[in-house]
Design a protein around this motif. Structure first.
Motif, short mmCIF file in Angstrom:
data_model
loop_
_atom_site.label_atom_id
_atom_site.label_comp_id
_atom_site.label_asym_id
_atom_site.label_seq_id
_atom_site.Cartn_x
_atom_site.Cartn_y
_atom_site.Cartn_z
N GLY A 66 0.81 -1.21 0.00
CA GLY A 66 0.00 0.00 0.00
C GLY A 66 0.85 1.27 0.00
N THR A 67 1.91 1.26 0.80
CA THR A 67 2.79 2.43 0.85
C THR A 67 3.49 2.66 -0.49
OG1 THR A 67 3.14 2.12 3.23
CG2 THR A 67 4.75 3.48 2.06
N LEU A 68 4.03 1.59 -1.07
CA LEU A 68 4.70 1.73 -2.36
C LEU A 68 3.72 2.13 -3.46
CD1 LEU A 68 7.22 -1.27 -2.36
CD2 LEU A 68 7.65 1.13 -1.83
N THR A 69 2.51 1.60 -3.41
CA THR A 69 1.50 1.97 -4.39
C THR A 69 1.11 3.44 -4.22
OG1 THR A 69 0.68 -0.30 -4.49
CG2 THR A 69 -0.79 1.40 -5.32
N LEU A 70 1.02 3.91 -2.96
CA LEU A 70 0.73 5.31 -2.72
C LEU A 70 1.84 6.20 -3.26
CD1 LEU A 70 -0.98 7.58 -1.51
CD2 LEU A 70 0.17 7.16 0.68
N VAL A 71 3.09 5.83 -3.03
CA VAL A 71 4.22 6.60 -3.57
C VAL A 71 4.12 6.67 -5.09
CG1 VAL A 71 6.74 6.60 -3.91
CG2 VAL A 71 5.78 6.18 -1.63
N GLN A 85 -5.33 4.44 -1.57
CA GLN A 85 -4.29 3.97 -0.67
C GLN A 85 -4.07 4.86 0.56
OE1 GLN A 85 -2.91 1.05 -0.77
NE2 GLN A 85 -4.00 0.57 -2.64
N ALA A 86 -4.35 6.14 0.46
CA ALA A 86 -4.04 7.06 1.55
C ALA A 86 -4.69 6.65 2.88
CB ALA A 86 -4.42 8.48 1.18
N LEU A 87 -5.98 6.43 2.88
CA LEU A 87 -6.68 6.04 4.10
C LEU A 87 -6.32 4.60 4.51
CD1 LEU A 87 -8.71 6.59 6.35
CD2 LEU A 87 -10.51 5.81 4.79
N SER A 88 -6.14 3.74 3.53
CA SER A 88 -5.87 2.32 3.82
C SER A 88 -4.64 2.13 4.68
CB SER A 88 -5.71 1.54 2.51
OG SER A 88 -6.89 1.64 1.75
N ILE A 89 -3.61 2.92 4.46
CA ILE A 89 -2.37 2.76 5.23
C ILE A 89 -2.63 2.97 6.71
CG2 ILE A 89 -0.08 3.77 5.63
CD1 ILE A 89 0.02 4.22 2.55
N PHE A 90 -3.46 3.93 7.06
CA PHE A 90 -3.79 4.14 8.48
C PHE A 90 -4.55 2.94 9.05
CE2 PHE A 90 -3.27 8.47 6.83
CZ PHE A 90 -2.27 8.90 7.69
N ILE A 91 -5.39 2.32 8.26
CA ILE A 91 -6.12 1.13 8.71
C ILE A 91 -5.15 -0.02 8.95
CG2 ILE A 91 -7.82 -0.61 8.00
CD1 ILE A 91 -9.22 1.75 6.46
N TYR A 92 -4.16 -0.19 8.06
CA TYR A 92 -3.16 -1.26 8.24
C TYR A 92 -2.36 -1.02 9.51
CZ TYR A 92 -4.18 -1.73 3.24
OH TYR A 92 -4.79 -1.86 2.03
N ILE A 93 -1.95 0.22 9.74
CA ILE A 93 -1.18 0.55 10.95
C ILE A 93 -2.02 0.26 12.19
CG2 ILE A 93 -0.20 2.46 12.29
CD1 ILE A 93 0.65 3.71 9.57
N ARG A 94 -3.27 0.67 12.17
CA ARG A 94 -4.14 0.44 13.33
C ARG A 94 -4.32 -1.04 13.59
NH1 ARG A 94 -5.13 1.25 18.23
NH2 ARG A 94 -7.31 1.08 18.84
N ASN A 95 -4.50 -1.85 12.57
CA ASN A 95 -4.65 -3.29 12.77
C ASN A 95 -3.38 -3.88 13.37
OD1 ASN A 95 -7.23 -4.68 11.87
ND2 ASN A 95 -6.94 -3.13 10.31
#
Length: 114
Positions: A66-71, A85-95
């Motif tokens: 997700g981070t690489l795709t966002l970049v 991808q922007a919001l998804s990364i925060f969801i991954y971190i929270r999980n």
């Protein structure tokens, strides 16, 4: 008609994957492969367990891909990718935070990690 369609599809694929090939395209493909690996990891873990499970590796592949795709989306100025991808990364971190919290709680109680 089918012959023309075949030529058009071939020309399109050539344009997208060959004529426009650069290092950012390679970067984006690597990002997508990492992101896709999360599904493979989850599928294998579920098959082994005989039920649907979500291994921690799923979240790490999600974060990396997700981070690489966002970049990639930011560099290429692709709003659909950025929004996806922007919001998804925060969801991954929270999980991952929740998984670590649960693991610490289990260790403190003397139970084995799930």
């Amino acid at each position: 008609m089918l012959i023309q369609l075949s030529r058009d599809v071939g020309a399109y694929l050539y344009d997208v994957f060959v004529a426009k090939f650069d290092l950012w395209l390679a970067f984006g493909i690597v990002a997508q492969v990492l992101f896709a690996m999360r599904f493979i990891v989850q599928w294998i873990a579920s098959e082994k367990a005989g039920k649907s499970v979500m291994p921690i590796a799923f979240w790490f592949f999600s974060m990396a891909g997700g981070t690489l795709t966002l970049v990639y989306g930011l560099v290429k100025r692709e709003p659909v990718i950025i929004m996806g991808q922007a919001l998804s990364i925060f969801i991954y971190i929270r999980n991952l935070q929740l998984i670590i919290k649960e693991s610490r709680r289990r260790r403190a109680e003397g139970k084995s990690p799930a």
